[in-house]
Write an enzyme that holds these catalytic residues in place. Structure first.
Site, short mmCIF file in Angstrom:
data_model
loop_
_atom_site.label_atom_id
_atom_site.label_comp_id
_atom_site.label_asym_id
_atom_site.label_seq_id
_atom_site.Cartn_x
_atom_site.Cartn_y
_atom_site.Cartn_z
CG ASP A 75 -1.77 -1.15 1.40
OD1 ASP A 75 -2.13 -1.73 0.36
OD2 ASP A 75 -2.08 -1.49 2.55
N1 URA Z 1 -1.14 -6.02 3.88
C1 URA Z 1 -1.62 -4.76 3.91
O1 URA Z 1 -2.63 -4.50 4.54
N2 URA Z 1 -0.96 -3.81 3.22
C2 URA Z 1 0.19 -4.05 2.54
O2 URA Z 1 0.76 -3.14 1.95
C3 URA Z 1 0.67 -5.37 2.53
C4 URA Z 1 -0.01 -6.33 3.21
#
Ligand code: URA
Length: 235
Positions: A75
């Site tokens: 993310d």
């Molecule tokens: N899980 C998440 O919630 N975000 C990420 O970036 C990777 C795994």
């Protein structure tokens, strides 16, 4: 034997500079044009090759002599290790749900999860796209979890923690299958070694990742984390 992921017939040819050749999923030689970068993604950088909004991309942080793509996503607000490569068949294997390559995260949460909450995270959390597969979870500090999953659902760790009442404050990925590197700082990258490429191919082919090295059920899989990561794991 396969060439570029396709089963090779007798007399099949391969171009060493551009084709990937594997026997039972394990590659032979590293083609010179193949690139494997391990990047420590900082927050605020998108995990796509291009961004219509003009934000910095992970691809812009690594060399551009060969076009590479991120293997999976982190993310915008997640930090940590991300693999970028132009090896399409390996990317496909690593991101395929059935291969289940492990991903390990340090997760700073709101509040302090109780033992029962850790149990729920371990057993599986009911999310709107189904129950999560069993995870390995350890409480490293009152508000810090070390969590290992092998699924790759959208915002999975954040949604798991939110679902058990502990929204994520900070999320850092510290391992992808056999790959980890504590020395890599946000924004830094390095190329994988030939041995790491082999290990990754083996992990992707086996879909077991690291369990071979660490032993099934052994925890923690790595040495205790120090400094920013807190201290030794306790479940
Ligand atoms: N899980 C998440 O919630 N975000 C990420 O970036 C990777 C795994």
């Amino acid at each position: 034997m396969r060439v570029n992921g396709q089963v090779a017939r007798l007399g099949a040819r391969a171009e060493p500079d551009s084709d990937t050749v594997d026997v039972d999923g394990v590659g032979i030689g590293v083609a010179p044009s193949l690139r494997y970068y391990l990047l420590h993604k900082p927050t605020g950088v998108v995990s796509t090759a291009d961004d219509p909004q003009g934000r910095p991309t992970v691809v812009s942080l690594v060399p551009s002599d060969q076009r590479v793509f991120p293997v999976g996503r982190l993310d915008l607000d997640t930090e940590g290790l991300l693999l970028l490569t132009n090896n399409g068949p390996l990317t496909h294997q690593l991101t395929h749900p059935s291969h289940g390559v492990e991903k390990e995260y340090m997760v700073w949460v709101e509040g302090s999860p109780a033992r029962g909450t850790l149990r729920i995270l371990r057993q599986g959390v009911e999310l709107d796209d189904g129950v999560t597969a069993p995870a390995r979870v350890a409480l490293v500090a009152p508000d810090l979890l070390r969590l290992v999953i092998h699924e790759g659902r959208n915002r999975q760790v954040r949604r798991m923690c939110e679902a058990v009442g502990h929204p994520v404050r900070r999320l850092v990925r510290i391992r992808i299958g056999p790959l980890s590197d504590r020395k890599l700082k946000p924004g830094q990258w390095r190329e994988l070694t030939v041995a790491e490429v082999r290990e990754l191919e083996q992990a992707a082919a086996a879909g077991l990742c690291c369990r071979r090295r660490t032993g099934v059920g052994r925890w923690p899989p790595h040495e205790p984390i120090t400094a920013a990561g807190g201290n030794a794991c306790r479940s």
